[in-house]
Design an enzyme around this catalytic site. Sequence first.
Site, short mmCIF file in Angstrom:
data_model
loop_
_atom_site.label_atom_id
_atom_site.label_comp_id
_atom_site.label_asym_id
_atom_site.label_seq_id
_atom_site.Cartn_x
_atom_site.Cartn_y
_atom_site.Cartn_z
N TYR A 145 2.05 -6.04 -6.64
CA TYR A 145 0.77 -5.87 -5.80
C TYR A 145 0.85 -4.27 -6.22
O TYR A 145 1.73 -3.52 -5.73
CB TYR A 145 0.85 -6.19 -4.21
CG TYR A 145 -0.37 -5.43 -3.79
CD1 TYR A 145 -0.40 -4.69 -2.76
CD2 TYR A 145 -1.80 -6.18 -4.13
CE1 TYR A 145 -1.50 -4.27 -1.98
CE2 TYR A 145 -2.75 -5.75 -3.42
CZ TYR A 145 -2.83 -4.52 -2.46
OH TYR A 145 -3.95 -4.18 -1.69
N ASP A 240 5.51 1.76 -10.20
CA ASP A 240 4.56 1.91 -8.72
C ASP A 240 5.76 1.71 -7.68
O ASP A 240 6.28 0.81 -7.20
CB ASP A 240 3.99 0.48 -8.47
CG ASP A 240 3.27 0.51 -7.33
OD1 ASP A 240 2.32 -0.30 -7.08
OD2 ASP A 240 3.52 1.39 -6.29
N LYS A 268 3.07 5.92 1.12
CA LYS A 268 3.66 5.51 2.18
C LYS A 268 4.48 6.86 3.04
O LYS A 268 4.25 7.68 3.52
CB LYS A 268 4.20 4.16 2.10
CG LYS A 268 3.47 3.03 1.89
CD LYS A 268 4.12 1.87 1.48
CE LYS A 268 3.13 0.71 0.96
NZ LYS A 268 2.51 0.19 1.93
P1 KE4 Z 1 -2.42 1.18 -0.20
O1 KE4 Z 1 -3.58 1.40 -0.89
O2 KE4 Z 1 -2.51 0.09 0.82
O3 KE4 Z 1 -2.06 2.40 0.50
O4 KE4 Z 1 -1.34 1.00 -1.17
C1 KE4 Z 1 -1.37 -0.09 -2.31
C2 KE4 Z 1 -0.10 -0.36 -2.58
C3 KE4 Z 1 0.36 -0.13 -3.79
N1 KE4 Z 1 1.58 -0.49 -4.32
C4 KE4 Z 1 2.33 -0.99 -3.60
C5 KE4 Z 1 3.71 -1.43 -4.25
C6 KE4 Z 1 1.83 -1.25 -2.15
O5 KE4 Z 1 2.93 -2.10 -1.52
C7 KE4 Z 1 0.97 -1.09 -2.04
C8 KE4 Z 1 0.50 -1.65 -0.54
N2 KE4 Z 1 1.22 -2.45 0.10
C9 KE4 Z 1 0.70 -3.18 1.43
C10 KE4 Z 1 2.04 -4.11 1.85
N3 KE4 Z 1 2.38 -5.03 1.10
C11 KE4 Z 1 -0.14 -2.46 2.35
C12 KE4 Z 1 -0.39 -3.45 3.49
C13 KE4 Z 1 -1.55 -3.79 3.57
O6 KE4 Z 1 -2.45 -4.24 2.38
O7 KE4 Z 1 -2.47 -3.70 4.63
#
Ligand code: KE4
Length: 429
Positions: A145, A240, A268
Amino acid sequence: MPTQNQSQALFARAKRHIPGGVNSPVRAFRNVDGDPFFVDHAKGSHIRDVDGNDLIDYVGTWGPAILGHSPEVVVEAVREAALDGLSFGISNPREVEMADLICDWVPSVEKVRMVNSGTEATMSALRLARGYTGRDQIIKFEGCYHGHVDSMLVAAGSGALTHGKPDSAGVPKAFADTTICLPFNDCQALEDVFTSNGDSIAAIILEPIPANAGLIFPQDGFLQFLRDLTQKHGALLIFDEVMTGFRVAKGGVQEHFGITPDLTALGKVIGGGLPVGAFGGRADIMDQLAPDGPVYQAGTLSGNPLAMAAGLAQLHELERINAWEQLEQLGALFEKGVRENLAKIGKNYSFNRIGSMFCLFFTEDPISNLDDAKTADLDTFKKYFASCLEQGVYFAPSQFETGFISTAHTEADINTTAEVTAKALANLP
Ligand code: KE4
């Protein structure tokens, strides 16, 4: 959970004006057939919900809370920065300090740009890769993701060589056509795609340790294979590390495995809990970004002084206490408890862990890609999750997420968790 009256009332109210009652889908607890609780406050390794229930937290706001919730050093840094201004839209010294630190800690990053989320980081890195190579195709992996970037919300096409198909309404087919989605750890599929499409592939993007399908490890040599294949065909390698950056190691997975990507997406942990993302890499690629280069990218709140203050305080504290050693010790203690509990019930469920990141899969199959992860018994997971929550331990409300331990977790927290999970496992059908 003993009582949920306030949470239930808030959720009913939230659904009136917020889609699904949540600002991010996973919070809706749809994957565990439950209603979400609402948090009142959080400190260290614990969350207190609005009904006064105390929970040991292994979600850690999905990764940022590596020092636990509201670490003093971060709170003080934000408080101090706030007195000087909340946002400038003008370059400020903290942005320069953050850029210097990231480039110092992550050797593959020679230049870096701050953004406000992981999605922005990966979206910008993808546009930059296309601008730099002049090519359109991107390869991603099933189960990885990269945020809600249109061209990343794509499922595997009917065959390995065909283009992806949209995995969300609203994503034009034309966008999905630029994405090829392959099984993780599948070298042959990659060879085939590069044989047929090699000169149109701008980049491969991946979570070097996928943590959004549970926690999956690259097979020996797979990351080096990707590095060699992209080098051979003039494509870029994008890691990523939004989830793994500064957590798996000071320099992330790329330091842990000694693989140098061309670009890296971060997020994060670098925000200390405030909205931050970043993308960086080789200077010759990054220099293609506006205002020097033709690839446009921008952001009103990029480099926000409070977010920089929070992130810098957190990162400096991680280094000061050598957090990675402590996280490994706590992770090992946690794993010992899990394996002892599984032995007691005679189950050989797959448990993957690296440092403070872990996932218990409710399947005895080894896990090397999304299809393996999907063999997990979701009904059993739901019962396990509910029992742990009832007993005061909060794990991610989905089998396809990763758990996080922080430096604020104590041995007592972990020993209590072992007792709680033992009961949860013993009560499974
Ligand atoms: P954000 O746009 O949510 O800050 O980051 C996206 C993203 C990009 N790359 C990786 C590897 C990620 O894990 C994420 C976001 N992680 C999720 C948890 N699996 C965020 C939680 C959510 O979507 O509320």
